[in-house]
Design a protein around this motif. Structure first.
Motif, PDB file in Angstrom:
ATOM      1  N   GLU A   1      42.439  25.560  44.002  1.00 42.60           N
ATOM      2  CA  GLU A   1      42.903  26.622  44.894  1.00 42.60           C
ATOM      3  C   GLU A   1      43.862  27.564  44.162  1.00 42.60           C
ATOM      4  O   GLU A   1      43.838  28.786  44.382  1.00 42.60           O
ATOM      5  N   GLY A   2      44.692  27.005  43.290  1.00 42.84           N
ATOM      6  CA  GLY A   2      45.593  27.857  42.525  1.00 42.84           C
ATOM      7  C   GLY A   2      44.855  28.793  41.590  1.00 42.84           C
ATOM      8  O   GLY A   2      45.251  29.953  41.394  1.00 42.84           O
ATOM      9  N   SER A   3      43.746  28.311  41.022  1.00 40.45           N
ATOM     10  CA  SER A   3      42.951  29.164  40.143  1.00 40.45           C
ATOM     11  C   SER A   3      42.209  30.235  40.921  1.00 40.45           C
ATOM     12  O   SER A   3      42.031  31.358  40.435  1.00 40.45           O
ATOM     13  N   LEU A   4      41.782  29.913  42.131  1.00 39.44           N
ATOM     14  CA  LEU A   4      41.185  30.942  42.977  1.00 39.44           C
ATOM     15  C   LEU A   4      42.204  32.039  43.290  1.00 39.44           C
ATOM     16  O   LEU A   4      41.838  33.225  43.404  1.00 39.44           O
ATOM     17  N   ALA A   5      43.464  31.657  43.416  1.00 44.72           N
ATOM     18  CA  ALA A   5      44.503  32.662  43.647  1.00 44.72           C
ATOM     19  C   ALA A   5      44.626  33.601  42.451  1.00 44.72           C
ATOM     20  O   ALA A   5      44.875  34.809  42.616  1.00 44.72           O
ATOM     21  N   THR A   6      44.457  33.086  41.240  1.00 47.31           N
ATOM     22  CA  THR A   6      44.439  33.933  40.047  1.00 47.31           C
ATOM     23  C   THR A   6      43.288  34.930  40.128  1.00 47.31           C
ATOM     24  O   THR A   6      43.453  36.126  39.857  1.00 47.31           O
ATOM     25  N   TYR A   7      42.127  34.437  40.497  1.00 49.83           N
ATOM     26  CA  TYR A   7      40.937  35.289  40.641  1.00 49.83           C
ATOM     27  C   TYR A   7      41.193  36.395  41.666  1.00 49.83           C
ATOM     28  O   TYR A   7      40.943  37.577  41.410  1.00 49.83           O
ATOM     29  N   ASP A   8      41.703  36.003  42.812  1.00 48.95           N
ATOM     30  CA  ASP A   8      41.942  36.976  43.883  1.00 48.95           C
ATOM     31  C   ASP A   8      42.989  38.009  43.478  1.00 48.95           C
ATOM     32  O   ASP A   8      42.872  39.191  43.832  1.00 48.95           O
ATOM     33  N   ALA A   9      44.009  37.571  42.739  1.00 50.27           N
ATOM     34  CA  ALA A   9      45.061  38.502  42.321  1.00 50.27           C
ATOM     35  C   ALA A   9      44.498  39.602  41.439  1.00 50.27           C
ATOM     36  O   ALA A   9      44.906  40.773  41.542  1.00 50.27           O
ATOM     37  N   PHE A  10      43.556  39.246  40.576  1.00 42.52           N
ATOM     38  CA  PHE A  10      42.951  40.264  39.717  1.00 42.52           C
ATOM     39  C   PHE A  10      42.199  41.306  40.536  1.00 42.52           C
ATOM     40  O   PHE A  10      42.426  42.513  40.392  1.00 42.52           O
ATOM     41  N   TYR A  11      41.310  40.857  41.401  1.00 51.27           N
ATOM     42  CA  TYR A  11      40.510  41.807  42.167  1.00 51.27           C
ATOM     43  C   TYR A  11      41.355  42.579  43.185  1.00 51.27           C
ATOM     44  O   TYR A  11      41.094  43.766  43.439  1.00 51.27           O
TER      45      TYR A  11
ATOM     46  N   GLY B   1      51.155  47.237  39.648  1.00 51.29           N
ATOM     47  CA  GLY B   1      50.978  46.529  40.900  1.00 51.29           C
ATOM     48  C   GLY B   1      51.785  45.272  41.072  1.00 51.29           C
ATOM     49  O   GLY B   1      51.532  44.504  41.986  1.00 51.29           O
ATOM     50  N   GLY B   2      52.738  45.004  40.182  1.00 51.01           N
ATOM     51  CA  GLY B   2      53.551  43.810  40.342  1.00 51.01           C
ATOM     52  C   GLY B   2      52.792  42.526  40.089  1.00 51.01           C
ATOM     53  O   GLY B   2      53.188  41.462  40.538  1.00 51.01           O
ATOM     54  N   THR B   3      51.695  42.578  39.317  1.00 48.18           N
ATOM     55  CA  THR B   3      50.892  41.386  39.056  1.00 48.18           C
ATOM     56  C   THR B   3      50.815  41.119  37.556  1.00 48.18           C
ATOM     57  O   THR B   3      49.781  40.747  37.033  1.00 48.18           O
ATOM     58  N   SER B   4      51.918  41.311  36.852  1.00 49.07           N
ATOM     59  CA  SER B   4      51.914  41.228  35.401  1.00 49.07           C
ATOM     60  C   SER B   4      51.590  39.828  34.898  1.00 49.07           C
ATOM     61  O   SER B   4      51.246  39.660  33.731  1.00 49.07           O
ATOM     62  N   ASP B   5      51.709  38.805  35.736  1.00 53.26           N
ATOM     63  CA  ASP B   5      51.352  37.456  35.305  1.00 53.26           C
ATOM     64  C   ASP B   5      49.845  37.254  35.266  1.00 53.26           C
ATOM     65  O   ASP B   5      49.358  36.283  34.683  1.00 53.26           O
ATOM     66  N   VAL B   6      49.066  38.136  35.862  1.00 54.45           N
ATOM     67  CA  VAL B   6      47.607  38.038  35.865  1.00 54.45           C
ATOM     68  C   VAL B   6      46.972  39.240  35.184  1.00 54.45           C
ATOM     69  O   VAL B   6      46.077  39.100  34.356  1.00 54.45           O
ATOM     70  N   VAL B   7      47.403  40.448  35.505  1.00 56.49           N
ATOM     71  CA  VAL B   7      46.791  41.656  34.954  1.00 56.49           C
ATOM     72  C   VAL B   7      47.834  42.762  34.875  1.00 56.49           C
ATOM     73  O   VAL B   7      48.703  42.868  35.744  1.00 56.49           O
ATOM     74  N   THR B   8      47.760  43.534  33.809  1.00 57.24           N
ATOM     75  CA  THR B   8      48.523  44.768  33.694  1.00 57.24           C
ATOM     76  C   THR B   8      47.543  45.901  33.462  1.00 57.24           C
ATOM     77  O   THR B   8      46.393  45.686  33.076  1.00 57.24           O
TER      78      THR B   8
END
Length: 267
Positions: free
Chosen positions: A109-119, A5-12
């Protein structure tokens, strides 16, 4: 491992996610984005002790799994979004985490973006699983049982099973037999290792990830929130007991055929 999903900085995502059994270890990560690391005063050893190191190795007995690298001190992926970022000591076991005593709004807010990226990355994969029928997500965690100190006695075993199976939000009418089968299979342990003390909802009942799945896929998705007591590592030094870890990995792997059989019955 495949990043779908192109989100390798948060989840693979490992495996092809064809289902119907998948796994997560959302507190295994230790990484922090640079600006969060700069703002943090919490020492690394304490942070590691409150994370779930090496639970990704337990979850790896499941081929299809989400792999997260960020620390829960950046964003706790198993708390509701409104509680997911630890801003003050009362949010995280009284620990002093941030310079100045609290996290800035910008970093929050940046950490919430990490949370949202995972879900946001997880949801479409689970959507696809749900379209094919019932599925199980094994949500792998660990917990401390020697909080009084490295040389103190461990917490009483009667209140701290080796594996706490959180099922509070599971649809028991649909998945009751599956839960019972899982408990029986993991209690059997692994050859040469002895039985495993596995009990339901003693200390942990499953939180945000389980709620997300059960709300989004009622009667289809089943999360078993697994808290492995740190009998397989020293929670104060992070030294791993490889023999005991192997026993628990094998015990968990031994539950997979039964989960597949129970899911097939539901289909």
């Amino acid at each position: 491992m495949t990043d779908l999903g192109g989100t390798s900085d948060v989840v693979t995502f490992a495996g092809d996610w064809e289902g119907p059994v998948v796994a997560t270890s959302v507190h295994a990560g230790h990484g922090l984005r640079p600006e969060i690391a700069e703002a943090m005063v919490l020492d690394e050893a304490t942070r590691l002790r409150e994370e779930d190191p090496f639970t990704d190795r337990i979850a790896a007995v499941v081929t299809d799994r989400a792999v997260t690298s960020r620390s829960r001190f950046e964003a706790d992926l198993n708390r509701p979004r409104r509680e997911a970022v630890y801003r003050r000591p009362e949010d995280c076991w009284g620990l002093d985490v941030w310079h100045g005593g609290t996290l800035s709004r910008e970093l929050f807010e940046g950490s919430l973006a990490t949370y949202d990226a995972f879900y946001d990355a997880l949801a479409p994969r689970l959507d696809a699983l749900a379209e094919r029928g019932p599925f199980v997500l094994l949500d792998v965690h660990s917990y401390n049982h020697r909080r009084d100190g490295a040389d103190a006695d461990p917490a009483p075993a009667e209140d701290n099973p080796e594996v706490n199976v959180g099922t509070a939000s599971v649809d028991r009418q649909t998945f009751g037999p599956l839960v019972e089968r899982f408990l029986a299979d993991i209690r059997a342990g692994a050859p040469g290792c002895g039985p495993v003390d596995a009990r339901e909802n003693v200390s942990f009942q499953g939180r945000a990830l389980a709620w997300f799945v059960h709300d989004r896929y009622p009667g289809v998705g089943c999360v078993l929130a697994l808290e492995f007591k740190k009998t397989w590592m020293d929670e104060w030094t992070a030294e791993v007991d490889e023999e005991r870890l192997s026993c628990l990995r094998t015990a968990l792997a031994g539950t997979l055929p039964g989960l597949h059989e129970e899911l097939e019955r539901l289909r």
